[in-house]
Write a protein that holds these residues in place. Structure first.
Motif, PDB file in Angstrom:
ATOM      1  N   ALA A  64      39.279  42.259  47.412  1.00  0.00           N
ATOM      2  CA  ALA A  64      40.551  41.828  47.994  1.00  0.00           C
ATOM      3  C   ALA A  64      41.727  42.501  47.300  1.00  0.00           C
ATOM      4  N   SER A  65      41.674  42.572  45.962  1.00  0.00           N
ATOM      5  CA  SER A  65      42.755  43.218  45.213  1.00  0.00           C
ATOM      6  C   SER A  65      42.840  44.707  45.502  1.00  0.00           C
ATOM      7  N   ALA A  66      41.691  45.333  45.703  1.00  0.00           N
ATOM      8  CA  ALA A  66      41.691  46.763  46.024  1.00  0.00           C
ATOM      9  C   ALA A  66      42.362  47.015  47.370  1.00  0.00           C
ATOM     10  N   LEU A  67      42.164  46.099  48.315  1.00  0.00           N
ATOM     11  CA  LEU A  67      42.768  46.237  49.642  1.00  0.00           C
ATOM     12  C   LEU A  67      44.247  45.875  49.629  1.00  0.00           C
ATOM     13  N   ASP A  68      44.609  44.874  48.841  1.00  0.00           N
ATOM     14  CA  ASP A  68      45.992  44.398  48.798  1.00  0.00           C
ATOM     15  C   ASP A  68      46.334  43.987  47.365  1.00  0.00           C
ATOM     16  N   PRO A  69      46.853  44.916  46.563  1.00  0.00           N
ATOM     17  CA  PRO A  69      47.145  44.619  45.157  1.00  0.00           C
ATOM     18  C   PRO A  69      48.177  43.510  44.959  1.00  0.00           C
ATOM     19  N   SER A  70      48.925  43.173  46.001  1.00  0.00           N
ATOM     20  CA  SER A  70      49.948  42.134  45.875  1.00  0.00           C
ATOM     21  C   SER A  70      49.406  40.736  46.151  1.00  0.00           C
ATOM     22  N   ASN A  71      48.124  40.606  46.448  1.00  0.00           N
ATOM     23  CA  ASN A  71      47.550  39.309  46.807  1.00  0.00           C
ATOM     24  C   ASN A  71      47.286  38.488  45.547  1.00  0.00           C
ATOM     25  N   ALA A  72      48.129  37.507  45.316  1.00  0.00           N
ATOM     26  CA  ALA A  72      48.022  36.684  44.105  1.00  0.00           C
ATOM     27  C   ALA A  72      46.756  35.841  44.097  1.00  0.00           C
ATOM     28  N   PHE A  73      46.300  35.423  45.278  1.00  0.00           N
ATOM     29  CA  PHE A  73      45.114  34.570  45.351  1.00  0.00           C
ATOM     30  C   PHE A  73      43.853  35.327  44.935  1.00  0.00           C
ATOM     31  N   ALA A  74      43.834  36.635  45.224  1.00  0.00           N
ATOM     32  CA  ALA A  74      42.689  37.441  44.808  1.00  0.00           C
ATOM     33  C   ALA A  74      42.583  37.453  43.282  1.00  0.00           C
ATOM     34  N   LEU A  75      43.708  37.599  42.610  1.00  0.00           N
ATOM     35  CA  LEU A  75      43.690  37.613  41.145  1.00  0.00           C
ATOM     36  C   LEU A  75      43.400  36.231  40.578  1.00  0.00           C
ATOM     37  N   HIS A  76      43.893  35.193  41.235  1.00  0.00           N
ATOM     38  CA  HIS A  76      43.577  33.835  40.791  1.00  0.00           C
ATOM     39  C   HIS A  76      42.073  33.589  40.849  1.00  0.00           C
ATOM     40  N   LEU A  77      41.437  34.037  41.940  1.00  0.00           N
ATOM     41  CA  LEU A  77      39.995  33.822  42.069  1.00  0.00           C
ATOM     42  C   LEU A  77      39.208  34.697  41.106  1.00  0.00           C
ATOM     43  N   GLN A  78      39.748  35.861  40.777  1.00  0.00           N
ATOM     44  CA  GLN A  78      39.118  36.646  39.708  1.00  0.00           C
ATOM     45  C   GLN A  78      39.153  35.863  38.395  1.00  0.00           C
ATOM     46  N   ALA A  79      40.306  35.245  38.113  1.00  0.00           N
ATOM     47  CA  ALA A  79      40.412  34.441  36.891  1.00  0.00           C
ATOM     48  C   ALA A  79      39.421  33.285  36.914  1.00  0.00           C
ATOM     49  N   GLU A  80      39.305  32.600  38.050  1.00  0.00           N
ATOM     50  CA  GLU A  80      38.365  31.482  38.167  1.00  0.00           C
ATOM     51  C   GLU A  80      36.929  31.950  37.930  1.00  0.00           C
TER      52      GLU A  80
END
Length: 226
Positions: free
Chosen positions: A172-188
């Motif tokens: 998800a982050s690779a497709l849209d680096p601005s997606n905060a939820f993708a990074l949140h789920l990476q953290a989870e």
């Protein structure tokens, strides 16, 4: 029928409703299936516009029972259900639109609506994966595909499947680096994998991208630090 259509366009909804009813009755008498279906569609629209959702749902069910409901009809019904915050019904509308040959993005819309419905995790996975498989490579698909990966990652995190969730969230982050939820789920996922420093980095980025808007992102960062 054309009179009703013009009246609807001008906002004379009650008059439009009356004329759609007359057109539908006349078309049934004349055996005009197309005008009957279009008049029924008009009655669906005017009922919802007049704040009569039960009546609108009845007309839509009549359209479905007639065999004339197409992908666009189901897509519009999904939009109406979303406006009424009936997420599962909205998702099912988008899902049916996709199955009837609508746009690939209908799968993405279905996944998003299933994600806020209770007990629909398997439906989220199925719809989001169809979104990814059918939308891959399509022009301007990155935003929708990113959210599809986010939806899959969210289900996998909830189920404790952390490595696969991390992979989905990174896609998800690779497709849209601005997606905060993708990074949140990476953290989870990284917390679940006990890779805490990486979780701290991802958590900080999610908070930065969302301007600190979501309390659950702060909570996840706190867990990683703890």
């Amino acid at each position: 029928y054309h009179l009703a259509d013009a009246l609807e366009d001008r906002g004379a909804l009650a008059e439009a409703d009356t004329n759609f009813r007359t057109a539908r009755w006349m078309s049934k008498t004349a055996g005009s299936v197309e005008v009957e279906a279009n008049s029924t569609r008009g009655l669906v629209r005017t009922a919802y516009a007049l704040k009569r959702p039960t009546e609108g749902a009845d007309w839509f069910n009549i359209l479905v029972a007639s065999g004339q409901a197409n992908a666009w009809d189901w897509r519009q019904n999904g939009d109406r259900m979303r406006g009424l915050q009936r997420s599962r019904e909205a998702a099912q509308g988008y899902q049916q639109a996709a199955l009837l040959g609508g746009d690939w993005s209908n799968w993405c819309e279905a996944a998003s609506e299933f994600s806020v419905a209770d007990g629909a995790k398997d439906d989220i996975l199925a719809s989001a994966r169809k979104c990814v498989s059918e939308g891959a490579g399509k022009k301007n698909s990155e935003h929708d595909l990113a959210y599809a990966h986010v939806n899959v990652a969210g289900v996998l995190v909830d189920r404790g499947v952390y490595q696969e969730a991390l992979s989905e969230a990174r896609e998800a982050s690779a497709l849209d680096p601005s997606n905060a939820f993708a990074l949140h789920l990476q953290a989870e996922a990284l917390v679940g994998l006990r890779r805490f420093q990486e979780a701290i980095n991802a958590g900080n980025q999610s908070i930065r991208l969302s301007d600190g808007k979501y309390s659950f992102m702060h909570f996840t960062l706190g867990r990683a630090y703890y």
